[in-house]
Design a protein around this motif. Structure first.
Motif, PDB file in Angstrom:
ATOM      1  N   LEU A 489       0.844  -1.199   0.000  1.00 55.91           N
ATOM      2  CA  LEU A 489       0.000   0.000   0.000  1.00 55.91           C
ATOM      3  C   LEU A 489       0.879   1.249   0.000  1.00 55.91           C
ATOM      4  CD1 LEU A 489      -2.666  -1.079   2.640  1.00 55.91           C
ATOM      5  CD2 LEU A 489      -3.038  -0.776   0.181  1.00 55.91           C
ATOM      6  N   PRO A 490       0.405   2.338  -0.601  1.00 58.69           N
ATOM      7  CA  PRO A 490       1.170   3.578  -0.591  1.00 58.69           C
ATOM      8  C   PRO A 490       1.416   4.046   0.836  1.00 58.69           C
ATOM      9  CG  PRO A 490      -0.678   3.752  -2.110  1.00 58.69           C
ATOM     10  CD  PRO A 490      -0.857   2.479  -1.338  1.00 58.69           C
ATOM     11  N   GLY A 493      -1.261   9.265   1.742  1.00 53.66           N
ATOM     12  CA  GLY A 493      -2.368   9.535   0.845  1.00 53.66           C
ATOM     13  C   GLY A 493      -2.819  10.975   0.919  1.00 53.66           C
ATOM     14  N   ARG A 494      -4.105  11.176   0.913  1.00 53.10           N
ATOM     15  CA  ARG A 494      -4.683  12.503   0.734  1.00 53.10           C
ATOM     16  C   ARG A 494      -4.244  13.514   1.786  1.00 53.10           C
ATOM     17  NH1 ARG A 494      -9.712   9.478  -0.954  1.00 53.10           N
ATOM     18  NH2 ARG A 494      -9.857   9.775  -3.200  1.00 53.10           N
ATOM     19  N   GLU A 540      -7.981   7.805   2.824  1.00 50.33           N
ATOM     20  CA  GLU A 540      -6.618   8.298   2.588  1.00 50.33           C
ATOM     21  C   GLU A 540      -6.103   7.970   1.188  1.00 50.33           C
ATOM     22  OE1 GLU A 540      -4.060  10.017   4.460  1.00 50.33           O
ATOM     23  OE2 GLU A 540      -5.953  10.758   5.262  1.00 50.33           O
ATOM     24  N   ILE A 541      -6.253   6.706   0.789  1.00 48.40           N
ATOM     25  CA  ILE A 541      -5.604   6.263  -0.455  1.00 48.40           C
ATOM     26  C   ILE A 541      -6.589   5.736  -1.491  1.00 48.40           C
ATOM     27  CG2 ILE A 541      -3.370   5.774   0.653  1.00 48.40           C
ATOM     28  CD1 ILE A 541      -4.189   2.776   0.626  1.00 48.40           C
ATOM     29  N   GLY A 542      -7.888   5.842  -1.178  1.00 49.14           N
ATOM     30  CA  GLY A 542      -8.882   5.457  -2.184  1.00 49.14           C
ATOM     31  C   GLY A 542      -8.937   3.970  -2.458  1.00 49.14           C
ATOM     32  N   ARG A 543      -8.690   3.162  -1.434  1.00 55.28           N
ATOM     33  CA  ARG A 543      -8.618   1.723  -1.656  1.00 55.28           C
ATOM     34  C   ARG A 543      -8.947   1.032  -0.335  1.00 55.28           C
ATOM     35  NH1 ARG A 543      -5.854  -1.521  -4.823  1.00 55.28           N
ATOM     36  NH2 ARG A 543      -5.121   0.150  -6.148  1.00 55.28           N
TER      37      ARG A 543
ATOM     38  N   ALA B 444      -6.405   6.419  -5.014  1.00 57.96           N
ATOM     39  CA  ALA B 444      -6.401   7.874  -5.138  1.00 57.96           C
ATOM     40  C   ALA B 444      -4.987   8.432  -5.211  1.00 57.96           C
ATOM     41  CB  ALA B 444      -7.119   8.476  -3.929  1.00 57.96           C
ATOM     42  N   VAL B 445      -3.990   7.583  -5.249  1.00 52.45           N
ATOM     43  CA  VAL B 445      -2.610   8.026  -5.066  1.00 52.45           C
ATOM     44  C   VAL B 445      -1.780   7.716  -6.306  1.00 52.45           C
ATOM     45  CG1 VAL B 445      -0.593   7.803  -3.550  1.00 52.45           C
ATOM     46  CG2 VAL B 445      -2.883   7.479  -2.611  1.00 52.45           C
ATOM     47  N   ILE B 453       5.822  -0.880  -3.900  1.00 52.77           N
ATOM     48  CA  ILE B 453       4.483  -1.152  -3.374  1.00 52.77           C
ATOM     49  C   ILE B 453       3.829  -2.287  -4.154  1.00 52.77           C
ATOM     50  CG2 ILE B 453       2.180  -0.150  -3.127  1.00 52.77           C
ATOM     51  CD1 ILE B 453       3.772   2.589  -2.725  1.00 52.77           C
TER      52      ILE B 453
END
Lengths: 555, 555
Positions: A489-490, A493-494, A540-543, B444-445, B453
């Motif tokens: 995962l990243p 995020g946002r 945060e990361i859309g996932r 979203a990232v 990742i």
């Protein structure tokens, strides 16, 4: 009317290309004595079966009925027909019959799995017949892209069935027996109840071409190549390997075989007498000392397999050999659907080195090993069976094959894996269904395709994985904060804060406000923590990732 | 000799098919004023980019130099040319120029990302020119598989460059402007320095066929179909959608468009005046009431995309419509390499329903939108450029295109992404290299392809994931036993005991014998626990998984 029945039950290969396994039975319903024809594998892919080593048909039904099983017969040595014999021998415990070259390959498979090689019994070609319960079975030579392919003549009190195996109608196959129309007509003369027949190429509308037709083209290509030539094909296509080697030899080149599978296959073909002559080959050590323009390498990896010789050469080096600007690389093969990306990757790597890549998009340097539609029709005319049961093909192939058979006045039926067909009467009839599917070899373990294990891997690959860890004391009070790990995962995020920090803060806040009932209940607590972790990630990361929650209690 | 230079720098699309992005610059070295031609995406796959939503070229270099950037020009409306404009507008902050239909599609892209639609500026076709710093740029109409494709005429003080964009030489393209040889000759009359040219079909040796050639074949097919007809093609191939619809209309069928992308594309084509006439379409609601034999559905999903209309119909139902025995499904499209599995899956699902699947393996119901080798050669003869710079293609395409160009006496070069080419002199010359790669849209990232990742996700998919949890008290003494969770791994292996039990026992035993130094050191402890977990798994299930270790300390 007899109460004994002749049944046909595909367990693999009917509704797919690969992992062939077909049961025949004869006897009273539910007590039929059984034989198995072929026991093959299919290969995994990242999209549906990541990390899986091999795919087998689900043999559960046959294993449950192994006291009724008499023998296994192998039509030919391709992986999708023989690849699983070593993996299931212990479960089935019956002898495996095959002709000499196929038997040698089957013994390799047994040995690889620690199964007794002596259980593979070599038999001769038709008219030799092997008795197996109510059946007698003969191996009727036929041409294919591996030497010594055979159709099976399966006789029972209910009549004669011919099981084609994989085949083509090649009268000049370079290695192995030509298709012998007269012999097939003779075998069929007294009437054939059912032709159970290969369907893979039913959508190819032109008559198949002979293996002999590619030799001249390859020779012309190789003789004009200015630098080193490397060619790949399926290792088991002994005729093609020979054609390639002879083209190289005639062009004054030394021949070197690279890749374990190819060397093993040619050695086995020579040892078993299937391959009578083959150009002298040089070792890899000697090859390195030969001027490049006098050298031709024959290598494994026509499907772009990452660990095969061709892919290693494309990445830079294999056994000390490298390709250079002006060398030629020939794909004397077709790319099996699904393998395109791997093959294209290699082509581009070679292109970056300045290597001339020659492939086969116009059919000049490769011919198929399977019967095309006109060939299937021609075989029906020779055999004149009462019924045609299409096998070895995806649903669309079986359906089309049944259709063209019916259009020619034959009884036919689409029977996919698990469909038990009664062949006793004048037309095929569905007699029942058996649970089938796929079994995965996963490392050292056999697992069911639907066990959820591979599904979880796919989910982690698509969604990433969060691990949430909380510790509760003897009074079910949170001890410290929630602790997370993320994988795949990243990192942010946002909000531009580290995802881990946001997760741990949200989860710790929840722990602070959670009521006693929730904190005391593992399932409830896990569910809540999972929900919060997923929502926080989504914000945060859309996932929404996979989440594993570990609740530790100091009690 | 002037110290000002004309440069060309591909950031995407050179060394791959997809995600086109090409920079041109003019000025003193390092201070060139820049324009960007196209800003496209490419699509993820399970093998290399699981879970990734979209793939962009790495725009880092351009963003760092955005003060030098004048404008973006979009050649045509395909995703691999326009798909990323909304995602990078904020980073680049310059206007986007395109012709009317393409501009409408680009505005959709902007809107989808909350970017200002007004920043997309509609311009007319050649001879209209747009000024952008030292450049003037004109849109020269050319035929392709989407309406209103344009080559760009890029003039600078160093001469004229023609950037072909995607194209074919079609004089009867059904929708949009025919290829106008005379116009191209006129534009080229005063000398063209460089033709930067589409390479995708360079290995196709026959002259390309016109879009108009498929109409009759499709009409014959549809008129003979006894039941419902469903056809799929690329939604953006407005000409094909029209051809299909007209064939249905002439066969007395009502036409229904299904799938958001197809409806949006046709609406946009009508609204912008690109599509002058189209058969009357019925709504999905009305379609349900029309006798099946009078209906033709045009649907999205020619590449087997799981969420598109065709895949949903194959799984059973889409918007209340179902397919039945005897219906026909036509793929008026080719399968892009890598998409075979998805397309074959659909074909077999339809086969199971009894639907007749017609595809295009003989080229009867589909023609390509790209120039084949003879067409590329013909265009060179018309334009007569000093240099040919191959773009849009994998390495092998670029290399072959350069080779055939050089064989015809043109200067050429293979310039992959990141290679800055100086076009100022008489021959193309490498002026430097810029770091490039791929950027993933992941939820979203935006993440880098090499950030690790996605690599971690692939590893979890291939190897499974074990989480190890241990708790240590204030004195670094283990509190209770080690605790594990597994995901994507078999539940038991060689010892037939639950894998979790074996893992926890082995890890707990280690904790019992570990010395104080190890227990006090998080890194050391994690390393040891990971090693043991991997070895235990290897012993039990023949696989070394990914391991996440969580050490919690009560301190």
């Amino acid at each position: 009317m007899s109460s004994e029945k002749l049944i046909y039950l595909p367990l693999g290969g009917a509704g797919e290309i690969g992992m062939n396994a077909y049961v025949y039975g004869y006897g009273k319903e539910g007590q039929e004595r059984l034989i198995l024809v072929d026991l093959g594998v299919t290969f995994s892919d990242m999209e549906t079966s990541p990390g899986v080593d091999l795919i087998f048909p689900d043999m559960t039904w046959l294993i449950e009925n192994k006291d009724r099983l008499e023998a296994v017969f192998i039509t030919h040595g391709h992986e999708d027909h023989v690849g699983a014999v070593g993996h299931f021998w212990e479960d089935l415990g019956v002898p495996v019959y095959a002709r000499v070259f196929t038997a040698a390959l089957a013994r390799h498979k047994m040995k690889d799995r620690g199964a007794p090689e002596a259980e593979v019994i070599t038999v001769g070609a038709w008219p030799e017949m092997t008795k197996a319960g109510p059946f007698t079975v003969g191996f009727l030579p036929v041409s294919h892209s591996i030497p010594e392919s055979a159709a099976l003549v399966i006789d029972s009190p209910a009549g004669r069935v011919i099981h084609s195996g994989d085949f083509k109608l090649d009268e000049t196959p370079v290695v192995g027996e030509p298709f012998d129309k007269d012999l097939w007509a003779e075998v069929s003369r007294d009437g054939v109840k059912a032709l159970v027949c290969d369907s893979t190429n039913v959508f190819s509308l032109h008559p198949g071409r002979s293996e002999a037709s590619v030799g001249r083209e390859i020779e012309a290509l190789v003789s004009e190549a200015p630098h080193m030539v490397v060619a790949t094909t399926f290792a088991s296509n002994v005729a093609r390997v020979k054609t390639l080697a002879e083209a190289g030899e005639r062009a004054g080149r030394s021949i070197c075989l690279m890749g374990r599978a190819m060397r093993r296959m040619i050695e086995t073909a020579v040892e078993t007498g299937v391959l009578k002559s083959f150009p002298k080959v040089v070792s890899i050590e000697d090859a390195r000392a030969i001027p490049r323009e006098n050298l031709m390498l024959l290598v494994t990896g026509s499907q772009g397999e990452r660990r095969a010789a061709s892919a290693q050469l494309a990445r830079g080096k294999y056994n000390g050999m490298t390709l250079k600007d002006g060398d030629m690389f020939l794909f004397s093969s077709k790319t099996i659907p699904g393998n395109e990306r791997g093959v294209i990757r290699i082509m581009n790597q070679f292109s970056e080195m300045g290597v001339e890549v020659v492939d086969d998009h116009e059919g000049r340097y490769h011919v198929s090993g399977h019967a095309n539609r006109p060939d299937l029709e021609a075989l029906q005319d020779i055999v004149n069976p009462q019924m045609v049961i299409p096998n070895h093909g995806e649903h669309r192939h079986l359906r089309q094959h049944a259709k063209i058979s019916e259009a020619r006045g034959r009884q036919s039926i689409v029977a996919v894996n698990g469909t038990m067909i009664d062949l006793t009467g004048n037309a095929p009839r569905v007699a029942g269904y058996v649970e089938t599917g796929r079994t995965y070899l996963d490392g050292a373990v056999k697992i069911g395709a639907l066990d959820g294990i591979v599904r979880d891997r796919i989910r982690m690959a698509l969604n990433g994985h969060v691990v949430v860890n909380v510790i509760l004391d003897e009074d079910d009070e949170p001890l410290g904060e929630a602790w997370c790990e993320i994988m795949g995962l990243p990192e942010q995020g946002r909000s531009f804060a580290p995802l881990l920090d946001v997760l741990e803060e949200d989860l710790t806040q929840f722990l602070g406000r959670a009521n006693d009932k929730t904190l005391a209940n593992d399932d409830k607590l896990e569910e809540e923590l999972r929900r919060i972790a997923r929502n926080t990630c989504n914000d945060e990361i859309g996932r929404k990732p996979e989440v594993t929650v570990i609740v530790s209690r100091l009690s």
